[in-house]
Design a protein around this motif. Structure first.
Motif, PDB file in Angstrom:
ATOM      1  N   SER A 225       1.366  -1.262   0.375  1.00 46.55           N
ATOM      2  CA  SER A 225       0.161  -0.281   0.113  1.00 46.55           C
ATOM      3  C   SER A 225       0.814   1.130   0.307  1.00 46.55           C
ATOM      4  CB  SER A 225      -1.184   0.113   1.482  1.00 46.55           C
ATOM      5  OG  SER A 225      -1.786   1.298   1.018  1.00 46.55           O
ATOM      6  N   ASP A 226       0.878   2.850  -0.654  1.00 48.11           N
ATOM      7  CA  ASP A 226       1.531   3.674  -0.998  1.00 48.11           C
ATOM      8  C   ASP A 226       0.916   4.735   0.271  1.00 48.11           C
ATOM      9  OD1 ASP A 226       2.300   2.758  -3.254  1.00 48.11           O
ATOM     10  OD2 ASP A 226       1.251   3.485  -3.607  1.00 48.11           O
ATOM     11  N   GLU A 227      -0.194   4.272   1.205  1.00 44.31           N
ATOM     12  CA  GLU A 227      -0.443   5.135   2.341  1.00 44.31           C
ATOM     13  C   GLU A 227       0.727   4.886   3.542  1.00 44.31           C
ATOM     14  OE1 GLU A 227      -5.297   4.254   3.513  1.00 44.31           O
ATOM     15  OE2 GLU A 227      -4.157   2.022   2.970  1.00 44.31           O
ATOM     16  N   GLU A 228       0.486   6.387   3.644  1.00 39.82           N
ATOM     17  CA  GLU A 228       1.525   6.551   4.736  1.00 39.82           C
ATOM     18  C   GLU A 228       1.439   6.271   6.658  1.00 39.82           C
ATOM     19  OE1 GLU A 228       3.403  10.284   4.587  1.00 39.82           O
ATOM     20  OE2 GLU A 228       3.905  10.045   3.144  1.00 39.82           O
ATOM     21  N   SER A 229       2.664   5.740   7.588  1.00 35.12           N
ATOM     22  CA  SER A 229       2.407   5.442   8.761  1.00 35.12           C
ATOM     23  C   SER A 229       1.626   6.237   9.597  1.00 35.12           C
ATOM     24  CB  SER A 229       3.391   4.516   9.225  1.00 35.12           C
ATOM     25  OG  SER A 229       3.617   3.843   8.701  1.00 35.12           O
ATOM     26  N   ASP A 230       0.523   7.064   9.876  1.00 33.77           N
ATOM     27  CA  ASP A 230       0.879   7.841  11.338  1.00 33.77           C
ATOM     28  C   ASP A 230       0.876   7.658  12.918  1.00 33.77           C
ATOM     29  OD1 ASP A 230      -1.773   6.355  10.912  1.00 33.77           O
ATOM     30  OD2 ASP A 230      -2.630   8.517   9.871  1.00 33.77           O
ATOM     31  N   VAL A 231       0.534   6.145  12.749  1.00 39.01           N
ATOM     32  CA  VAL A 231       0.404   6.076  14.344  1.00 39.01           C
ATOM     33  C   VAL A 231       1.009   5.036  14.656  1.00 39.01           C
ATOM     34  CG1 VAL A 231      -1.482   4.606  14.056  1.00 39.01           C
ATOM     35  CG2 VAL A 231      -1.103   5.627  16.157  1.00 39.01           C
ATOM     36  N   ARG A 246      -6.911   2.516   9.151  1.00 38.81           N
ATOM     37  CA  ARG A 246      -6.156   0.572   8.485  1.00 38.81           C
ATOM     38  C   ARG A 246      -6.794  -0.394   9.837  1.00 38.81           C
ATOM     39  NH1 ARG A 246      -7.301  -0.742   3.381  1.00 38.81           N
ATOM     40  NH2 ARG A 246      -6.597   0.446   1.855  1.00 38.81           N
ATOM     41  N   ILE A 247      -5.767   0.132  11.063  1.00 33.55           N
ATOM     42  CA  ILE A 247      -6.823  -0.338  12.485  1.00 33.55           C
ATOM     43  C   ILE A 247      -7.605  -0.359  12.817  1.00 33.55           C
ATOM     44  CG2 ILE A 247      -5.025  -0.357  14.259  1.00 33.55           C
ATOM     45  CD1 ILE A 247      -3.028  -1.691  12.880  1.00 33.55           C
ATOM     46  N   ALA A 248      -8.527   0.845  12.267  1.00 36.55           N
ATOM     47  CA  ALA A 248      -9.551   1.300  13.018  1.00 36.55           C
ATOM     48  C   ALA A 248     -10.617   0.395  12.113  1.00 36.55           C
ATOM     49  CB  ALA A 248      -9.805   2.726  12.649  1.00 36.55           C
ATOM     50  N   ALA A 249      -9.789   0.227  10.641  1.00 36.21           N
ATOM     51  CA  ALA A 249     -11.371  -0.510  10.275  1.00 36.21           C
ATOM     52  C   ALA A 249     -11.231  -1.934  10.452  1.00 36.21           C
ATOM     53  CB  ALA A 249     -10.726  -0.742   8.412  1.00 36.21           C
ATOM     54  N   LEU A 250     -10.465  -2.531  11.869  1.00 39.64           N
ATOM     55  CA  LEU A 250     -10.095  -3.988  11.396  1.00 39.64           C
ATOM     56  C   LEU A 250     -11.655  -4.004  12.879  1.00 39.64           C
ATOM     57  CD1 LEU A 250      -6.279  -4.591  12.496  1.00 39.64           C
ATOM     58  CD2 LEU A 250      -7.894  -5.185   9.934  1.00 39.64           C
ATOM     59  N   SER A 251     -12.011  -3.605  13.127  1.00 43.43           N
ATOM     60  CA  SER A 251     -12.790  -3.545  14.499  1.00 43.43           C
ATOM     61  C   SER A 251     -14.122  -2.423  15.051  1.00 43.43           C
ATOM     62  CB  SER A 251     -13.207  -4.744  15.550  1.00 43.43           C
ATOM     63  OG  SER A 251     -12.047  -3.768  16.298  1.00 43.43           O
ATOM     64  N   ASP A 252     -14.610  -2.630  15.164  1.00 42.27           N
ATOM     65  CA  ASP A 252     -15.486  -1.060  16.171  1.00 42.27           C
ATOM     66  C   ASP A 252     -15.034  -0.848  17.761  1.00 42.27           C
ATOM     67  OD1 ASP A 252     -17.547  -1.396  14.277  1.00 42.27           O
ATOM     68  OD2 ASP A 252     -19.128  -2.815  15.148  1.00 42.27           O
ATOM     69  N   PRO A 253     -14.552  -1.740  17.863  1.00 41.47           N
ATOM     70  CA  PRO A 253     -13.652  -1.360  19.951  1.00 41.47           C
ATOM     71  C   PRO A 253     -12.904   0.078  18.821  1.00 41.47           C
ATOM     72  CG  PRO A 253     -14.010  -3.722  19.585  1.00 41.47           C
ATOM     73  CD  PRO A 253     -14.693  -2.779  18.567  1.00 41.47           C
ATOM     74  N   PHE A 254     -11.532  -1.154  18.052  1.00 41.00           N
ATOM     75  CA  PHE A 254     -10.259  -0.078  17.564  1.00 41.00           C
ATOM     76  C   PHE A 254     -10.433   1.122  16.270  1.00 41.00           C
ATOM     77  CE2 PHE A 254      -7.796  -4.293  17.135  1.00 41.00           C
ATOM     78  CZ  PHE A 254      -6.881  -3.444  17.709  1.00 41.00           C
ATOM     79  N   ASN A 255     -12.274   1.100  15.923  1.00 37.87           N
ATOM     80  CA  ASN A 255     -12.538   2.629  15.023  1.00 37.87           C
ATOM     81  C   ASN A 255     -12.540   3.832  16.544  1.00 37.87           C
ATOM     82  OD1 ASN A 255     -13.040   4.050  12.916  1.00 37.87           O
ATOM     83  ND2 ASN A 255     -15.267   3.721  14.555  1.00 37.87           N
ATOM     84  N   ALA A 256     -13.232   2.994  17.266  1.00 41.26           N
ATOM     85  CA  ALA A 256     -13.655   3.494  18.577  1.00 41.26           C
ATOM     86  C   ALA A 256     -12.319   4.394  19.345  1.00 41.26           C
ATOM     87  CB  ALA A 256     -15.106   3.063  19.941  1.00 41.26           C
ATOM     88  N   MET A 257     -11.571   3.581  19.269  1.00 44.30           N
ATOM     89  CA  MET A 257     -10.465   3.901  20.319  1.00 44.30           C
ATOM     90  C   MET A 257      -9.680   4.742  19.919  1.00 44.30           C
ATOM     91  SD  MET A 257      -7.573   1.343  21.921  1.00 44.30           S
ATOM     92  CE  MET A 257      -7.053   1.508  20.100  1.00 44.30           C
ATOM     93  N   TYR A 288      -1.716  -7.245   8.239  1.00 46.22           N
ATOM     94  CA  TYR A 288      -2.505  -8.139   7.333  1.00 46.22           C
ATOM     95  C   TYR A 288      -3.544  -7.243   7.353  1.00 46.22           C
ATOM     96  CZ  TYR A 288      -7.547 -10.009   7.549  1.00 46.22           C
ATOM     97  OH  TYR A 288      -8.971 -10.051   6.977  1.00 46.22           O
ATOM     98  N   SER A 289      -3.722  -5.382   8.522  1.00 47.03           N
ATOM     99  CA  SER A 289      -4.577  -4.525   7.890  1.00 47.03           C
ATOM    100  C   SER A 289      -4.703  -3.408   6.391  1.00 47.03           C
ATOM    101  CB  SER A 289      -4.407  -4.016   9.354  1.00 47.03           C
ATOM    102  OG  SER A 289      -3.137  -2.922   8.932  1.00 47.03           O
TER     103      SER A 289
END
Length: 667
Positions: A225-231, A246-257, A288-289
């Motif tokens: 992926s061409d996306e740059e890391s930001d966290v 990408r990490i937030a898209a893995l699950s609702d808990p990650f998205n909320a966090m 994987y994300s």
């Protein structure tokens, strides 16, 4: 082959003796507590045995003092010719679902199946299989299983039914065939079995799994992926660069966090230590994300990802991990390791994939104590139930396999107990308790067996009354057993097995009358013929006894009748005819152990071989053509068995043998 007729494998193919000194060994399987006699056994003492034989061989045996020493030496090497008497034999209780009126039951079943919903069709086909199993037509049974496979929707049912169909065909006995190989059709592919949903038109569809595998191999390039890391996620002393969205898209808990009202949504560096994942595992999560691939990781890393996904509700990643791990289970060793992780993480697909390996390796996998522990114990059944894998269908398949291997083993008892616990319908409960009663009867646990038979009767299985009567008889209540079967005869339409069962509790002319009626109503019952043959023998009419056995063997090939006829021919010193029957018997059951588990069939054949003139291969060919033209199928089987000893692996002889077996055993 272990056996050619499923229905005959469950029956004892020895003549049962009721005395306590008799062996409980069934044909083809020796008793664990006694060693069968073979050619090199140190327990064989010819000179001592000869004195014993002279006192035990019946006076009606035609052993004359004028015969040469060959006969004496032959008998000296045989264990005593200890034929059972008419008072010490009994038929076995068939461990099948046996309707009181098969035609009416099948008619009513057909009406139910015609209007049943799609979701229950697979279970209905299994019920149909249970109704027809006692009939003994293997083609019909396999057709029922194929139809059940075709209509199965969940992966567990597909896996069990596919393995069952494979076992019925005896694919495990084919040399060079791996248990996890695709059979070429969709219904037989272990990979397709792990896909949910039914396939109504897939009976004859050819499987494309190999082509799909080749296509996947050709497209293995990884697209970054061409996306740059930001966290940054800090695990211990290491920092893993991640893409927040990408990490937030893995699950609702990650998205909320990461995007909600939590403090982490404002942080560029998040401390993720103490969450049960190592730095290597977190890098795999990050990979994987972005790429959504798992095939580049080792199994232990994927297992860590599965645990992580379940902990943080990453449903898509969890399903991907399950599917990947299920695809790499190819042998029992892998399955034993991965099933523990699957049970712990409640990964149903992974557990089913491991069970598939165990089932496709039957019956050998049952001898693995670790596999047996997973399948048999009540604790394991509860663990399987927690992931939805403890079904009646699973134990319905496992139980007959265990019964075929040993009717008296603890494994068989435990599997039947699990089968009863998983039963949800009346016929399932009746079948489970009836079969458990049959096993306990063989184990001489009569009180427990009686209880099981009574439960089966309460669930509507009338045939289990025969088991109740038998257990009462064993516990010293013959009159109660007689009254029970007599009431059964008057209450229902008489059947051959009813009169056969009542004959056990009768005496004299009444016993003979019941057996004659049993033969008239059901000529396929072998016990009345054996009883009448032994009655003739006790009247010093051995040839008439052989004639009585000929009547049954003439239309149904039965190893127990062949064995009895062979012993009668030995008593007449007709060793050629005895060898004919033993050879035919060994063709059907190569590991047959005769004389109550004391003599291996092959060793008996070697002893009898000393009393007959040896034939060349040319003489055998001449005799084969004569018997083939006279339609002497048993004689032809015996000659082919002898010729294959001289020329093992000769395809022409094996082909002729297969033609005879198809005609004799399956018709």
């Amino acid at each position: 082959m272990r056996g050619l007729k499923i229905t005959e494998r469950f029956k004892s193919i020895q003549v049962h003796a009721l005395s306590s000194t008799s062996s409980e060994t069934n044909g083809g399987n020796s008793n664990k507590g006694s060693e069968p006699i073979c050619g090199n056994s140190s327990k064989t003492k010819p000179h001592n045995n000869f004195n014993r034989n002279r006192s035990i061989i019946p006076s009606w045996s035609k052993t004359k003092s004028s015969t040469n020493n060959n006969s004496a030496l032959l008998f000296a090497n045989l264990v005593p010719l200890h034929l059972p008497s008419t008072d010490t034999i009994e038929p076995s209780i068939e461990p099948h679902f046996k309707p009181i009126n098969l035609v009416e039951t099948l008619s009513e079943f057909y009406q139910r199946m015609e209007f049943c919903p799609q979701s229950t069709k697979a279970v209905m086909c299994v019920e149909q299989c249970s109704l027809l199993r006692g009939h003994g037509d293997q083609k019909i049974l396999r057709r029922c299983l194929r139809t059940a496979c075709q209509n199965a929707e969940d992966v567990l049912s597909k896996v069990v039914l596919s393995a069952w169909l494979r076992f019925e065909r005896r694919d495990d006995e084919l040399v060079g065939l791996c248990s996890m190989d695709c059979g070429g059709y969709v219904l037989e592919c272990p990979k397709k079995n792990l896909e949910s949903g039914f396939r109504p038109c897939s009976v004859n569809d050819h499987c494309q799994c190999q082509q799909e595998l080749n296509q996947e191999t050709c497209t293995e390039s990884v697209c970054e992926s061409d996306e740059e890391s930001d966290v940054l996620f800090c695990v211990g002393s290491e920092e893993i660069s991640c893409v927040r969205c990408r990490i937030a898209a893995l699950s609702d808990p990650f998205n909320a966090m990461l995007y909600g009202g939590f403090a982490e949504s404002k942080m560029s560096k998040i401390d993720f230590s103490g969450n049960g994942i190592c730095p290597k595992g977190m890098r795999a999560v990050e990979f994987y994300s972005r790429i959504k691939r798992l095939d580049l990781f080792c199994p232990m890393t994927v297992l860590e990802l599965l645990s992580f996904a379940n902990r943080f509700c990453c449903e898509e990643m969890s399903a991907a991990c399950e599917a990947h791990l299920a695809s790499i289970v190819v042998n029992v060793e892998d399955a034993l390791v991965l099933i523990e992780y699957g049970l712990e993480e409640r990964a149903t697909l992974l557990v089913v994939a491991c069970l598939q390996v165990f089932l496709r390796e039957l019956p050998n996998s049952l001898y693995n104590p670790k596999v047996a522990k997973i399948l048999c114990s009540s604790e394991a059944q509860e663990r399987l139930a927690n992931v939805g894998c403890a079904s009646f269908l699973l134990y319905y398949f496992l139980s007959p396999v265990a019964m075929e291997e040993s009717m008296v083993s603890k494994t068989t008892v435990m599997l039947l107990e699990r089968m009863g616990e998983c039963a949800t319908e009346r016929w399932q409960t009746a079948l489970a308790f009836h079969q458990l009663g049959c096993v306990l009867l063989e184990r001489k646990e009569y009180k427990e067996a009686q209880h099981c038979f009574e439960v089966a009767v309460q669930e509507g299985h009338v045939y289990s009354l025969a088991g109740v009567a038998r257990t009462k008889y064993k516990q010293g209540q013959p009159y109660s057993a007689y009254k029970l079967i007599s009431s059964l005869i008057f209450e229902y339409k008489p059947a051959g097995w009813m009169y056969q069962e009542r004959a056990l509790y009768n005496m004299g002319k009444e016993k003979s009358f019941d057996l004659d009626v049993a033969t008239e109503l059901d000529p396929s019952l072998s016990f009345p013929y054996k009883y009448r043959a032994l009655a003739k023998v006790e009247e010093k009419q051995i040839k008439e006894g052989i004639t009585e056995l000929d009547k049954f063997i003439g239309f149904k090939l039965s190893p127990d009748c062949l064995e009895l006829r062979a012993w009668l021919n030995v008593a007449l010193e007709d060793y050629g005819s005895a060898m004919r029957d033993i050879r035919a018997m060994l063709t059907i059951e190569p590991n047959y152990i005769t004389s109550h588990g004391k003599i291996k069939g092959e060793y008996l054949l070697q002893l009898l071989n000393r009393g007959v003139q040896q034939k060349s291969q040319a003489d055998c060919w001449m005799q084969l053509y004569q018997q083939w033209s006279c339609v002497d199928d048993i004689g032809s089987l015996a000659i082919i068995h002898q010729m294959l000893e001289n020329e093992p692996g000769k395809s022409l002889l094996e082909f002729r043998q297969s033609l005879l077996l198809l005609r004799l055993v399956y018709l």
